[in-house]
Design a protein around this motif. Structure first.
Motif, PDB file in Angstrom:
ATOM      1  N   THR A   4       0.866  -1.228   0.081  1.00 39.17           N
ATOM      2  CA  THR A   4       0.029  -0.101   0.109  1.00 39.17           C
ATOM      3  C   THR A   4       0.984   1.307  -0.107  1.00 39.17           C
ATOM      4  O   THR A   4       1.879   1.210   0.708  1.00 39.17           O
ATOM      5  CB  THR A   4      -0.882  -0.234   1.141  1.00 39.17           C
ATOM      6  OG1 THR A   4      -1.651  -1.116   0.942  1.00 39.17           O
ATOM      7  CG2 THR A   4      -1.679   1.401   1.350  1.00 39.17           C
ATOM      8  N   ILE A   5       0.516   2.236  -0.868  1.00 40.76           N
ATOM      9  CA  ILE A   5       1.370   3.478  -0.992  1.00 40.76           C
ATOM     10  C   ILE A   5       0.348   4.339  -0.600  1.00 40.76           C
ATOM     11  O   ILE A   5      -0.594   4.924  -1.185  1.00 40.76           O
ATOM     12  CB  ILE A   5       1.958   3.608  -2.421  1.00 40.76           C
ATOM     13  CG1 ILE A   5       2.819   2.325  -2.702  1.00 40.76           C
ATOM     14  CG2 ILE A   5       2.689   4.972  -2.287  1.00 40.76           C
ATOM     15  CD1 ILE A   5       3.312   2.685  -4.279  1.00 40.76           C
ATOM     16  N   LEU A   6       0.816   5.144   0.723  1.00 41.77           N
ATOM     17  CA  LEU A   6      -0.136   6.422   1.074  1.00 41.77           C
ATOM     18  C   LEU A   6       0.386   7.596   0.538  1.00 41.77           C
ATOM     19  O   LEU A   6       1.832   7.770   0.602  1.00 41.77           O
ATOM     20  CB  LEU A   6       0.006   6.495   2.778  1.00 41.77           C
ATOM     21  CG  LEU A   6      -0.252   4.917   3.355  1.00 41.77           C
ATOM     22  CD1 LEU A   6      -0.342   5.354   4.720  1.00 41.77           C
ATOM     23  CD2 LEU A   6      -1.849   4.662   3.063  1.00 41.77           C
ATOM     24  N   VAL A  32      -0.645  -3.445  -5.594  1.00 39.10           N
ATOM     25  CA  VAL A  32      -0.249  -2.183  -5.263  1.00 39.10           C
ATOM     26  C   VAL A  32      -1.554  -1.468  -5.154  1.00 39.10           C
ATOM     27  O   VAL A  32      -2.175  -1.398  -6.231  1.00 39.10           O
ATOM     28  CB  VAL A  32       0.689  -1.602  -6.185  1.00 39.10           C
ATOM     29  CG1 VAL A  32       1.070  -0.181  -5.857  1.00 39.10           C
ATOM     30  CG2 VAL A  32       1.935  -2.498  -6.419  1.00 39.10           C
ATOM     31  N   VAL A  33      -1.594  -0.956  -3.853  1.00 37.20           N
ATOM     32  CA  VAL A  33      -2.954  -0.259  -3.498  1.00 37.20           C
ATOM     33  C   VAL A  33      -2.474   1.213  -3.536  1.00 37.20           C
ATOM     34  O   VAL A  33      -1.520   1.481  -2.718  1.00 37.20           O
ATOM     35  CB  VAL A  33      -3.718  -0.874  -2.460  1.00 37.20           C
ATOM     36  CG1 VAL A  33      -4.863   0.289  -2.218  1.00 37.20           C
ATOM     37  CG2 VAL A  33      -4.149  -2.135  -2.500  1.00 37.20           C
ATOM     38  N   LEU A  34      -2.841   2.143  -4.288  1.00 37.57           N
ATOM     39  CA  LEU A  34      -2.543   3.472  -4.134  1.00 37.57           C
ATOM     40  C   LEU A  34      -3.727   4.395  -3.502  1.00 37.57           C
ATOM     41  O   LEU A  34      -4.738   4.143  -3.354  1.00 37.57           O
ATOM     42  CB  LEU A  34      -2.432   4.076  -5.593  1.00 37.57           C
ATOM     43  CG  LEU A  34      -1.582   3.686  -6.614  1.00 37.57           C
ATOM     44  CD1 LEU A  34      -1.577   4.378  -7.902  1.00 37.57           C
ATOM     45  CD2 LEU A  34      -0.111   3.776  -6.320  1.00 37.57           C
ATOM     46  N   HIS A  35      -3.246   4.873  -2.156  1.00 40.12           N
ATOM     47  CA  HIS A  35      -4.167   5.751  -1.641  1.00 40.12           C
ATOM     48  C   HIS A  35      -3.824   7.285  -1.664  1.00 40.12           C
ATOM     49  O   HIS A  35      -2.627   7.601  -1.293  1.00 40.12           O
ATOM     50  CB  HIS A  35      -4.140   5.423   0.092  1.00 40.12           C
ATOM     51  CG  HIS A  35      -4.987   6.144   0.905  1.00 40.12           C
ATOM     52  ND1 HIS A  35      -4.555   7.137   1.769  1.00 40.12           N
ATOM     53  CD2 HIS A  35      -6.508   6.303   1.196  1.00 40.12           C
ATOM     54  CE1 HIS A  35      -5.469   7.957   2.150  1.00 40.12           C
ATOM     55  NE2 HIS A  35      -6.740   7.458   2.055  1.00 40.12           N
ATOM     56  N   LEU A  68      -8.760   5.333   3.541  1.00 43.77           N
ATOM     57  CA  LEU A  68      -7.443   5.135   4.236  1.00 43.77           C
ATOM     58  C   LEU A  68      -7.396   3.408   4.878  1.00 43.77           C
ATOM     59  O   LEU A  68      -6.568   2.625   4.653  1.00 43.77           O
ATOM     60  CB  LEU A  68      -7.018   6.086   5.151  1.00 43.77           C
ATOM     61  CG  LEU A  68      -5.839   5.650   6.042  1.00 43.77           C
ATOM     62  CD1 LEU A  68      -4.666   5.388   5.117  1.00 43.77           C
ATOM     63  CD2 LEU A  68      -5.513   6.735   6.925  1.00 43.77           C
ATOM     64  N   ASP A  69      -8.815   3.199   5.369  1.00 40.85           N
ATOM     65  CA  ASP A  69      -8.786   2.069   6.292  1.00 40.85           C
ATOM     66  C   ASP A  69      -8.795   0.864   5.133  1.00 40.85           C
ATOM     67  O   ASP A  69      -8.079  -0.235   5.411  1.00 40.85           O
ATOM     68  CB  ASP A  69      -9.999   2.037   7.166  1.00 40.85           C
ATOM     69  CG  ASP A  69      -9.758   2.859   8.269  1.00 40.85           C
ATOM     70  OD1 ASP A  69      -8.851   3.449   8.506  1.00 40.85           O
ATOM     71  OD2 ASP A  69     -10.833   3.016   8.910  1.00 40.85           O
ATOM     72  N   GLU A  70      -9.565   1.039   4.170  1.00 34.76           N
ATOM     73  CA  GLU A  70      -9.576  -0.035   3.059  1.00 34.76           C
ATOM     74  C   GLU A  70      -8.135  -0.241   2.477  1.00 34.76           C
ATOM     75  O   GLU A  70      -7.811  -1.396   2.269  1.00 34.76           O
ATOM     76  CB  GLU A  70     -10.430   0.435   1.890  1.00 34.76           C
ATOM     77  CG  GLU A  70     -10.441  -0.376   0.712  1.00 34.76           C
ATOM     78  CD  GLU A  70     -11.361   0.135  -0.355  1.00 34.76           C
ATOM     79  OE1 GLU A  70     -11.113  -0.520  -1.525  1.00 34.76           O
ATOM     80  OE2 GLU A  70     -12.215   0.993  -0.237  1.00 34.76           O
ATOM     81  N   ARG A 129      -3.664   3.460  12.967  1.00 33.28           N
ATOM     82  CA  ARG A 129      -4.396   2.737  12.188  1.00 33.28           C
ATOM     83  C   ARG A 129      -3.856   1.587  11.830  1.00 33.28           C
ATOM     84  O   ARG A 129      -4.496   0.463  11.625  1.00 33.28           O
ATOM     85  CB  ARG A 129      -5.015   3.567  10.967  1.00 33.28           C
ATOM     86  CG  ARG A 129      -6.163   4.657  11.399  1.00 33.28           C
ATOM     87  CD  ARG A 129      -6.493   5.383  10.040  1.00 33.28           C
ATOM     88  NE  ARG A 129      -7.134   6.668  10.288  1.00 33.28           N
ATOM     89  CZ  ARG A 129      -8.202   6.899   9.773  1.00 33.28           C
ATOM     90  NH1 ARG A 129      -8.969   5.885   8.771  1.00 33.28           N
ATOM     91  NH2 ARG A 129      -8.888   8.024  10.060  1.00 33.28           N
ATOM     92  N   VAL A 130      -2.632   1.830  11.289  1.00 31.54           N
ATOM     93  CA  VAL A 130      -1.831   0.504  10.935  1.00 31.54           C
ATOM     94  C   VAL A 130      -1.737  -0.595  12.103  1.00 31.54           C
ATOM     95  O   VAL A 130      -1.828  -1.694  11.958  1.00 31.54           O
ATOM     96  CB  VAL A 130      -0.334   0.824  10.469  1.00 31.54           C
ATOM     97  CG1 VAL A 130       0.374  -0.300  10.626  1.00 31.54           C
ATOM     98  CG2 VAL A 130      -0.634   1.749   9.396  1.00 31.54           C
TER      99      VAL A 130
END
Length: 445
Positions: A4-6, A32-35, A68-70, A129-130
């Motif tokens: 995940t990339i915040l 890869v999840v982009l947030h 963000l949580d997702e 949250r993490v």
């Protein structure tokens, strides 16, 4: 493996994805999840990534979300690359400081403190949250000020958050290159804080080659730091400082140069990237070509004012290729596959530097394996370096205290104690100026 990339709409995200595309080994990142909070930026970056992936079979799948949580759930690794306030906020940081005659750079001095004060509360929320949603994930922090933000997150995640920076890597690479050594075979004796460190030795086959470099004026003056700091000063120090120490050693000249430019660095990048993101709204735009063009201009103008002050000229072509994405990939591989390696990272001190407590985040060589990053024992710093490191770490602790308490008085103290802010009255004006322009500092009372 899920990454995940915040800050997934950030301009440098394609560098990370490009590094992932080179990894074909078992256990690689496959998702890869982009947030990001800005869905239009997410769309733009996703377009670039799609074009990167088009020529790579079985490229990691990319999805994007503003939740963000997702984004955090189920992540194995989390890259935190957020920019609270955006580049407009960076431009404000620079202008407010320069108006008071002090440095406004985003990680050093007044600008770094302002950036930290509005970033730490957000980073702490992410860390909490993490801890709740992805307790087994490793967080790799790219967010500046990297050492300060990593320390804030470590109070909730312990050693499962590791900060990275490409500055020490680039410095070590340049020194090795000028000495004719293979950077991959060299041991770099580097120690300090993020953007406040020194190379004190470079060992190849057990032999320290740095004295040879320091003794040869022509060789020493042939690469970036020699041009930036000057041969005489490097020989006087007996070490090669991180390029960001130019703001300390030549502060008056740096401030004067930044006051004279038409646009500050933040304002330049804000305008430049706004053009890129605007161009990405056109369906027919060549996303990867536009991104490459914009990145090349960005890298070529990096620290231009400092180099002009020093008469250092343009950056060498070899220094325009970035590097932090390679550090991130090496770090992930070492942890995920137990591919043991050595990297210069931002980690908790754990007794490595005796002048700082165990929880202070420092930047030193670390041995990395499946259990994380372990700082390597280093020799004590010389007195001049110890003074700077302790002073700046003291400021970081005041920033953390102000962010936790919301105390305006503590925020003033953080500014006033910084070596590059020369007056309590200036510190008070800085806090007034920053709270006027940053809604994210409204919590200071």
């Amino acid at each position: 493996m899920k990454l995940t990339i915040l800050g997934g709409g950030g301009f440098r995200v394609p560098l990370v994805y490009g590094a992932l595309l080179t990894d074909r080994a078992e256990g690689r990142v496959t998702e890869v999840v982009l947030h990001d909070l800005d869905d239009s930026r997410l769309y733009a970056v996703a377009r670039v990534l799609n074009e990167q992936a088009a020529v790579v079979p079985d490229a990691p799948r990319v999805t994007a979300t503003t939740d963000l949580d997702e984004a955090l759930r189920g992540a194995d690794f989390i890259f935190s690359a957020i920019r609270v306030g955006g580049l407009e906020g960076r431009a404000h940081d620079e202008r407010v400081a320069l108006a008071e005659g002090v440095l406004g750079q985003e990680t050093v001095g007044a600008g770094g403190i302002a950036y930290g004060l509005r970033t730490v509360p957000v980073a702490v929320d992410i860390a909490r949250r993490v801890a709740r949603l992805a307790p087994d994930a490793w967080v790799i922090n790219f967010t500046n000020p990297a050492g300060l933000v990593t320390e804030a997150m470590s109070r909730h995640l312990g050693d499962r958050v590791i900060g990275i920076c490409d500055s020490p890597v680039g410095l070590g690479r340049r020194i090795a290159r000028v000495l004719g050594a293979d950077p991959k075979q060299a041991w770099i004796d580097y120690v300090g804080l993020n953007h406040l460190g020194w190379v004190r030795g470079l060992r190849v086959a057990g032999r320290d080659e740095l004295p040879r470099l320091l003794a040869d004026a022509d060789l020493l003056g042939s690469f970036e730091e020699g041009k930036l700091f000057g041969v005489d000063w490097l020989q006087a120090l007996g070490a090669i400082p991180n390029e960001y120490l130019h703001y300390y050693y030549f502060n008056r000249e740096a401030v004067r140069a930044y006051q004279q430019v038409e646009k500050t660095r933040g304002a330049f990048l804000a305008d430049q990237q706004a053009r890129f993101y605007e161009e990405m709204k056109r369906p027919d735009a060549a996303a990867l070509t536009a991104w490459d063009r914009t990145r090349a201009e960005r890298e070529a103008t990096y620290m231009a004012e400092n180099r002009e002050t020093a008469g250092a000229g343009e950056r060498d072509a070899d220094d325009l290729s970035g590097g932090y994405e390679k550090v991130a990939l090496a770090l992930m591989r070492a942890i995920a596959r137990d591919e043991r390696t050595t990297l210069i990272l931002n980690v908790r001190n754990q007794g490595t530097l005796s002048v700082l407590d165990a929880d202070a985040v420092i930047e030193v060589p670390c041995l990395v394996d499946a259990n994380g990053a372990h700082p390597v024992a280093v020799a004590p710093l010389p007195d001049h370096a110890t003074g700077l490191v302790c002073a700046v770490k003291g400021v970081e602790r005041e920033v953390l205290a102000a962010a936790e308490s919301g105390s305006r008085t503590t925020a003033v103290k953080a500014f006033a104690l910084h070596p590059l802010v020369d007056s309590v009255n200036v510190a008070r004006k800085l806090v007034e100026g920053y709270t006027d322009v940053h809604p994210g500092l409204a919590y200071l009372r």
